[in-house]
Design an enzyme around this catalytic site. Sequence first.
Site, PDB file in Angstrom:
ATOM      1  N   TYR A  33       0.822  -1.207   0.000  1.00  0.00           N
ATOM      2  CA  TYR A  33       0.000   0.000   0.000  1.00  0.00           C
ATOM      3  C   TYR A  33       0.856   1.257   0.000  1.00  0.00           C
ATOM      4  O   TYR A  33       2.065   1.199   0.218  1.00  0.00           O
ATOM      5  CB  TYR A  33      -0.961  -0.001   1.198  1.00  0.00           C
ATOM      6  N   ARG A  52       8.542   3.923  -4.291  1.00  0.00           N
ATOM      7  CA  ARG A  52       8.531   2.923  -3.210  1.00  0.00           C
ATOM      8  C   ARG A  52       7.513   1.818  -3.504  1.00  0.00           C
ATOM      9  O   ARG A  52       7.764   0.642  -3.230  1.00  0.00           O
ATOM     10  CB  ARG A  52       8.231   3.574  -1.866  1.00  0.00           C
ATOM     11  N   ARG A 101      -8.291 -20.540  -1.393  1.00  0.00           N
ATOM     12  CA  ARG A 101      -7.203 -20.083  -0.528  1.00  0.00           C
ATOM     13  C   ARG A 101      -5.999 -20.983  -0.765  1.00  0.00           C
ATOM     14  O   ARG A 101      -6.114 -22.202  -0.694  1.00  0.00           O
ATOM     15  CB  ARG A 101      -7.661 -20.163   0.933  1.00  0.00           C
ATOM     16  N   LYS A 150       6.482  -1.977   2.110  1.00  0.00           N
ATOM     17  CA  LYS A 150       5.270  -1.367   2.679  1.00  0.00           C
ATOM     18  C   LYS A 150       4.083  -2.320   2.508  1.00  0.00           C
ATOM     19  O   LYS A 150       3.232  -2.114   1.646  1.00  0.00           O
ATOM     20  CB  LYS A 150       5.014  -0.002   2.019  1.00  0.00           C
ATOM     21  N   GLU A 182      11.188   2.496  14.804  1.00  0.00           N
ATOM     22  CA  GLU A 182      10.388   3.589  14.253  1.00  0.00           C
ATOM     23  C   GLU A 182       9.065   3.642  14.991  1.00  0.00           C
ATOM     24  O   GLU A 182       8.839   2.873  15.920  1.00  0.00           O
ATOM     25  CB  GLU A 182      10.173   3.393  12.749  1.00  0.00           C
ATOM     26  N   LEU A 206      10.681   1.211   7.664  1.00  0.00           N
ATOM     27  CA  LEU A 206      10.162   1.620   6.364  1.00  0.00           C
ATOM     28  C   LEU A 206      10.941   2.853   5.909  1.00  0.00           C
ATOM     29  O   LEU A 206      11.203   3.754   6.712  1.00  0.00           O
ATOM     30  CB  LEU A 206       8.674   1.957   6.464  1.00  0.00           C
TER      31      LEU A 206
END
Length: 286
Positions: A33, A52, A101, A150, A182, A206
Amino acid sequence: MTRTVYVNGDYLPETEAKVSIFDRGFLMADAVYEVTSVLGGKLLDFQGHVARLQRSLSELQMVSPVTMDELLEIHHQLIEKNDLDEGGIYLQITRGAGADRDFLWPDPEEVQGGIVLFTFAKKITANKSIDEGIKVISIEDLRWGRRDIKTTQLLYPSFAKMQAKKAGATDAWFVEDGYVTEGYANNVYIVKDGVIITRQLSNDILHGITRAAILKFAAEAQMKVEERPFTIEEAQAADEAFATSATGFSQPVVEIDGVTVGTGKPGPVSKRLREIYIEEMPKTAL
Ligand code: PDD
């Protein structure tokens, strides 16, 4: 006004937007995302976020269902359709919905990735938390070891944010092997004797798009920066502390684990960097 969102090729009212229960983003957090901020109806640092995104996709060998030019167009359409002046756009790309799945990845030739985007309105240039600063708690960093990608595995960050709320704070800072990595959804900094200290880039954190911009502005303003790990004790004894993210810009932190940082008021360095960011970024906004 009902919000218009983008789902797998269609612009729809949010109430009509649906994704498959077999989407791997839903079943396995098999998704990446980005969150890009919007100011004056324009996207801040879009190129940074797209770079990114491409890196996250490539690290997970995921194929985007749209080109990056199409992605920019979708962002612009959503800003227009929702009459968005200030806030942000959330974008998620998943590995799509297989027939069932399966832990094995489907062949990208057969299963197209899923894509969802939506806007959110939020006052990001000025609000109470910026004027007053926020309290944070520290929490052991139990996230996985590839935090540079991310991905949407946000269960532990969301647990950390809930722990912070329970402790009467706003945010949580992660600690691993005695050092701060972070924040739950931001990069973090302390300032001591005029030097800005922030952890160096690695797989442990990140690679913040806002971090890159803020460090560039700090260097241009002749501020001294040291990229190295620091402890919670060092942060508590610092002159000031702050965090950066796309929609938080530079967020002052005034308390860590119940200990007041500096004067207990937002510090001059984070304030100055925030001013520069708000002044400079619109010049390259798309
Ligand atoms: N989060 N570190 C983490 C763990 C993050 O989730 C984020 C951003 C950042 C800052 O990155 P950037 O400056 O590129 O926004 C650092 C977004 C805003 C979110 O999850 O909403």
